[in-house]
Design a protein around this motif. Structure first.
Motif, PDB file in Angstrom:
ATOM      1  N   LYS A 211       0.838  -1.203   0.000  1.00  0.00           N
ATOM      2  CA  LYS A 211       0.000   0.000   0.000  1.00  0.00           C
ATOM      3  C   LYS A 211       0.870   1.249   0.000  1.00  0.00           C
ATOM      4  O   LYS A 211       0.599   2.209  -0.732  1.00  0.00           O
ATOM      5  N   GLU A 212       1.912   1.251   0.825  1.00  0.00           N
ATOM      6  CA  GLU A 212       2.823   2.398   0.857  1.00  0.00           C
ATOM      7  C   GLU A 212       3.493   2.594  -0.500  1.00  0.00           C
ATOM      8  O   GLU A 212       3.639   3.723  -0.969  1.00  0.00           O
ATOM      9  N   PHE A 213       3.879   1.485  -1.138  1.00  0.00           N
ATOM     10  CA  PHE A 213       4.492   1.568  -2.457  1.00  0.00           C
ATOM     11  C   PHE A 213       3.514   2.162  -3.470  1.00  0.00           C
ATOM     12  O   PHE A 213       3.872   3.041  -4.261  1.00  0.00           O
TER      13      PHE A 213
ATOM     14  N   VAL B  83       3.920   5.546  -5.612  1.00  0.00           N
ATOM     15  CA  VAL B  83       3.827   5.572  -7.074  1.00  0.00           C
ATOM     16  C   VAL B  83       2.791   6.598  -7.512  1.00  0.00           C
ATOM     17  O   VAL B  83       3.010   7.371  -8.443  1.00  0.00           O
ATOM     18  N   ARG B  84       1.643   6.634  -6.835  1.00  0.00           N
ATOM     19  CA  ARG B  84       0.588   7.585  -7.182  1.00  0.00           C
ATOM     20  C   ARG B  84       1.069   9.027  -7.006  1.00  0.00           C
ATOM     21  O   ARG B  84       0.822   9.880  -7.850  1.00  0.00           O
ATOM     22  N   ASP B  85       1.776   9.286  -5.899  1.00  0.00           N
ATOM     23  CA  ASP B  85       2.303  10.638  -5.675  1.00  0.00           C
ATOM     24  C   ASP B  85       3.321  11.011  -6.746  1.00  0.00           C
ATOM     25  O   ASP B  85       3.302  12.131  -7.270  1.00  0.00           O
TER      26      ASP B  85
ATOM     27  N   GLU C 123       3.009  14.118 -13.817  1.00  0.00           N
ATOM     28  CA  GLU C 123       1.978  14.671 -14.688  1.00  0.00           C
ATOM     29  C   GLU C 123       1.955  16.190 -14.594  1.00  0.00           C
ATOM     30  O   GLU C 123       1.790  16.881 -15.603  1.00  0.00           O
ATOM     31  N   ALA C 124       2.107  16.699 -13.374  1.00  0.00           N
ATOM     32  CA  ALA C 124       2.131  18.152 -13.201  1.00  0.00           C
ATOM     33  C   ALA C 124       3.347  18.754 -13.917  1.00  0.00           C
ATOM     34  O   ALA C 124       3.233  19.796 -14.585  1.00  0.00           O
ATOM     35  N   GLU C 125       4.497  18.095 -13.795  1.00  0.00           N
ATOM     36  CA  GLU C 125       5.693  18.592 -14.481  1.00  0.00           C
ATOM     37  C   GLU C 125       5.508  18.581 -15.994  1.00  0.00           C
ATOM     38  O   GLU C 125       5.836  19.554 -16.674  1.00  0.00           O
ATOM     39  N   LEU C 126       4.958  17.480 -16.519  1.00  0.00           N
ATOM     40  CA  LEU C 126       4.743  17.396 -17.959  1.00  0.00           C
ATOM     41  C   LEU C 126       3.706  18.409 -18.423  1.00  0.00           C
ATOM     42  O   LEU C 126       3.847  19.022 -19.483  1.00  0.00           O
ATOM     43  N   GLY C 127       2.656  18.593 -17.643  1.00  0.00           N
ATOM     44  CA  GLY C 127       1.639  19.589 -17.991  1.00  0.00           C
ATOM     45  C   GLY C 127       2.223  20.987 -18.030  1.00  0.00           C
ATOM     46  O   GLY C 127       1.864  21.807 -18.886  1.00  0.00           O
TER      47      GLY C 127
END
Length: 117
Positions: free
Chosen positions: A50-52, A56-58, A64-68
């Motif tokens: 779950k922590e992994f 990964v989600r974070d 995604e924010a960087e690419l956007g």
């Protein structure tokens, strides 16, 4: 006399210590204890997984924010973009009727749930 008492006491203490160790190990090897240990390890593995997944989600959201940002996708949408091409409207009628689906570009399709496709 003291020598014999010393060795007798040392032997008795070693016997008690060895008996305690063996009994403790035997309790660890009972089926119930082994099942409890397996369950605890499975729970620990689940927590790590779950922590992994959260990491990964974070990381994915950050990337995604960087690419956007780099691609300029985070800005406001262009107000001059065309509207949606096809808006569906199902015509009225009774249930079981053949309904017509008409799109804005004037294409019409039959909508009959009982029709073989």
């Amino acid at each position: 006399m003291f020598r014999r008492t010393f060795w007798f006491t040392a032997g008795a203490a070693a016997g008690v210590w060895a008996t305690t160790k063996v009994n403790r190990k035997l309790r660890q090897l009972t089926p119930e204890s082994l099942a409890a240990q397996a369950a605890n390890k499975a729970i620990d593995a689940g927590h790590r997984l779950k922590e992994f997944a959260l990491d990964v989600r974070d990381g994915m959201a950050q990337r995604e924010a960087e690419l956007g940002e780099v691609l300029g996708l985070n800005g406001h949408p262009d107000p001059e973009l065309p509207t949606q091409r096809r808006i569906r409207a199902i015509g009225g009628g009774q249930p079981g009727d053949n309904k017509q689906i008409k799109y804005i570009d004037n294409t019409t399709y039959s909508y009959n749930r009982n029709e073989d496709h």
